[in-house]
Design a protein around this motif. Structure first.
Motif, PDB file in Angstrom:
ATOM      1  N   TYR A  70       9.420   9.042  -5.559  1.00 44.00           N
ATOM      2  CA  TYR A  70       9.616   8.838  -4.057  1.00 44.00           C
ATOM      3  C   TYR A  70       9.430  10.311  -3.637  1.00 44.00           C
ATOM      4  O   TYR A  70      10.297  11.357  -3.988  1.00 44.00           O
ATOM      5  N   ARG A  71       8.281  10.536  -2.698  1.00 42.95           N
ATOM      6  CA  ARG A  71       7.995  12.000  -2.275  1.00 42.95           C
ATOM      7  C   ARG A  71       8.413  11.927  -0.852  1.00 42.95           C
ATOM      8  O   ARG A  71       8.764  13.156  -0.389  1.00 42.95           O
ATOM      9  N   LEU A  72       8.332  10.995  -0.112  1.00 43.53           N
ATOM     10  CA  LEU A  72       8.732  11.016   1.254  1.00 43.53           C
ATOM     11  C   LEU A  72       9.289   9.817   1.990  1.00 43.53           C
ATOM     12  O   LEU A  72       8.891   8.669   1.488  1.00 43.53           O
ATOM     13  N   CYS A  73      10.542   9.974   2.440  1.00 45.03           N
ATOM     14  CA  CYS A  73      11.347   8.690   3.051  1.00 45.03           C
ATOM     15  C   CYS A  73      11.300   8.945   4.283  1.00 45.03           C
ATOM     16  O   CYS A  73      12.100   9.707   4.723  1.00 45.03           O
ATOM     17  N   GLU A  96       9.902   3.246   5.857  1.00 43.87           N
ATOM     18  CA  GLU A  96       9.056   3.549   4.728  1.00 43.87           C
ATOM     19  C   GLU A  96       9.254   4.556   3.711  1.00 43.87           C
ATOM     20  O   GLU A  96       9.843   5.681   3.955  1.00 43.87           O
ATOM     21  N   HIS A 124       7.566   6.764   0.462  1.00 44.83           N
ATOM     22  CA  HIS A 124       6.176   6.949  -0.001  1.00 44.83           C
ATOM     23  C   HIS A 124       6.390   7.444  -1.394  1.00 44.83           C
ATOM     24  O   HIS A 124       7.114   8.063  -1.849  1.00 44.83           O
ATOM     25  N   THR A 125       5.355   6.986  -2.132  1.00 48.18           N
ATOM     26  CA  THR A 125       5.605   7.222  -3.830  1.00 48.18           C
ATOM     27  C   THR A 125       4.612   8.669  -3.889  1.00 48.18           C
ATOM     28  O   THR A 125       3.643   8.640  -3.247  1.00 48.18           O
ATOM     29  N   GLY A 184       1.192   7.627  -3.918  1.00 48.09           N
ATOM     30  CA  GLY A 184       0.284   7.093  -2.622  1.00 48.09           C
ATOM     31  C   GLY A 184       0.725   5.804  -2.097  1.00 48.09           C
ATOM     32  O   GLY A 184      -0.038   5.506  -1.174  1.00 48.09           O
ATOM     33  N   ASP A 185       1.424   5.179  -2.749  1.00 45.26           N
ATOM     34  CA  ASP A 185       1.854   3.928  -2.194  1.00 45.26           C
ATOM     35  C   ASP A 185       2.963   4.056  -1.240  1.00 45.26           C
ATOM     36  O   ASP A 185       3.579   4.898  -1.376  1.00 45.26           O
ATOM     37  N   VAL A 186       3.085   2.855  -0.275  1.00 43.80           N
ATOM     38  CA  VAL A 186       4.188   2.901   0.589  1.00 43.80           C
ATOM     39  C   VAL A 186       5.037   1.774   0.804  1.00 43.80           C
ATOM     40  O   VAL A 186       4.278   0.775   0.531  1.00 43.80           O
ATOM     41  N   HIS A 243       5.362  -4.552  -2.428  1.00 43.46           N
ATOM     42  CA  HIS A 243       5.755  -3.281  -2.014  1.00 43.46           C
ATOM     43  C   HIS A 243       7.256  -3.201  -1.079  1.00 43.46           C
ATOM     44  O   HIS A 243       6.812  -2.615   0.150  1.00 43.46           O
ATOM     45  N   GLN A 301       6.343  -4.575  10.550  1.00 47.06           N
ATOM     46  CA  GLN A 301       6.863  -4.520   9.238  1.00 47.06           C
ATOM     47  C   GLN A 301       7.581  -5.824   8.824  1.00 47.06           C
ATOM     48  O   GLN A 301       7.704  -6.286   7.680  1.00 47.06           O
TER      49      GLN A 301
END
Length: 453
Positions: A35-38, A42, A44-45, A48-50, A393, A418
């Protein structure tokens, strides 16, 4: 779903020096993504997947991941460079947070003790109850989850959590959740310092109490001199739509344990709220002012995060939102899933819900279902979790003490679209389990990998 792992050295270091079995489990379930951003609801991997988070770190992220208001408050506290942990001063932020928590909790809860985790809060409550009553015995409920330190673990009846750890605390007894007669029978002995109970059993399967159960349990406890301790580690902080789940049930406890969502998921913190009577039984003289402490318990970052989190919860009306969105979520789940024979029930309160599965009646399904239950009770549930993660996802998990209940606990800030995405995803996975041999053949592959890993 495309998967990316951390750099090989990072994963290897974790495997070598932290928990290799956890790494193996994630790989088995094919959930070892990076994971790059939480943010918000959401995840974010790196590819680029969410993903949608419908687990919330087991009810940690009530206000969503990395809420900017809490991050800003923590930055400001760090920049202030004030007294973080002097241990020889009056932590003003702790006083402010305690006052606000007690005001929101209401009743006769007037004092707060701060620690770092729910388990540590349970340990404190055990000590405080014994000091208040002069008794040793502890009562809890079958199916409860109170934490994994030895005292907290002693209040749990599931053998899985207790295995290999030796004798637990003596004089601990569990009664069936919701059974007033069983509770009364134990309390009559006047051996018990406290009755520990979750207002809604989260890991037990999102089990709601019978009407008047908690109210009557409090009356029984008062009659026989036992303290009522509510474990609101998962149910508190507006998760069920009210600040405490206890507020739904007309009950005034002697102690309440809060943790998880208290700091917005960013800093470890827990709180035990208590009556003056409980406080005065422990801190009853100058020399006993330090008789129970926690090194990091009142540190300025935890207290600041707690205050900022309360601001977000109140200003964004997340309690009423949890009530309304939770009702919508369960209504939509019933609409979409009621026709499937493996769905037994949709239940919950506020934004804490459970999809309850059952053994199918159809012979073809029942044979496959029971075969995987025999391999491991969690096998079917983990197939659902893996499918939701990989195909839809969505991150979620089964309840820890009931593998037949899929926990649905998104952040309280989750949006309607969502929720609908999740509804569509779980409907597709449930449909697949009922109508596709692919689901069961892949389950067999998972079982074989589990045996060989």
């Amino acid at each position: 779903m495309r998967f990316a792992t951390e750099t090989p050295s990072a994963v290897q270091s974790y495997t070598d020096h932290v928990n290799p079995q956890w790494v193996r489990l994630l790989k088995l379930l094919r959930m070892e993504t990076e994971y790059r951003l939480c943010a918000g609801a959401e995840l974010h991997t790196a590819h680029g997947d969410v993903l949608l988070d419908f687990l919330s770190g087991y009810c940690v992220h009530n206000i969503g991941h990395n809420h900017p208001a809490v991050i800003e408050a923590l930055h400001a506290e760090l920049d202030r460079r004030g007294p973080a942990m002097l241990q020889s001063h009056v932590p003003d932020l702790a006083g402010e947070l305690a006052e606000r928590l007690c005001r929101l909790a209401g009743g006769k809860l007037e004092k707060a003790f701060f620690a770092c985790s729910g388990s540590e809060g349970v340990e404190a409550a055990i000590k405080f109850a014994r000091a208040t009553t002069g008794r040793e015995g502890l009562l809890s409920c079958d199916g409860a989850f109170h934490g994994l330190t030895c005292g907290a673990l002693s209040l749990m009846s599931e053998p899985f959590w207790r295995g290999k750890f030796g004798p637990m605390l003596p004089n601990t007894t569990a009664v069936p959740f919701g059974d007033l007669d069983a509770l009364r029978e134990k309390l009559r002995s006047k051996n018990y310092a406290a009755f520990f109970v979750e207002p809604v059993q989260a890991e037990g399967g999102i089990v709601l109490p019978p009407a008047n159960y908690l109210h009557d349990a409090k009356e029984l406890c008062a009659r026989y001199g036992t303290l009522l301790v509510l474990d609101e580690v998962q149910t508190g902080m507006f998760r069920t739509g009210r600040f405490l789940a206890a507020h739904h049930f007309d009950v005034e406890p002697d102690m309440v344990i809060l943790a998880k969502a208290l700091s917005g998921g960013l800093v470890p913190v827990s709180a035990v709220l208590m009556t003056d009577r409980v406080y005065e039984s422990v801190y009853d003289s100058l020399k006993r002012s330090i008789v129970h402490t926690s090194t990091f318990g009142e540190n300025s970052l935890s207290m600041r995060a707690g205050l900022a989190t309360l601001d977000v919860l109140v200003k964004e009306d997340l309690g009423p939102r949890a009530l309304a969105m939770g009702d919508l979520l369960r209504r939509r789940l019933r609409e979409e899933l009621s026709g499937y024979e493996m769905i037994a029930e949709i239940r919950g309160l506020g934004m804490l819900s459970g999809i309850v599965f059952q053994t199918p009646k159809h012979l073809r399904l029942r044979i496959a279902f029971e075969a995987f239950r025999r391999i491991h009770p969690a096998m079917f549930g983990q197939m659902l979790v893996m499918r939701m993660f990989r195909d839809q996802h969505v991150l979620m998990q089964m309840c820890g003490n009931n593998f037949m209940v899929l926990k649905v606990a998104p952040p309280l800030i989750v949006e309607r679209e969502q929720v609908e995405k999740f509804i569509g995803g779980i409907r597709e996975v449930v449909h697949l389990a009922h109508h596709s041999t692919e689901f069961w053949s892949e389950a067999m592959g998972l079982a074989k990998r589990a045996v060989n890993v």
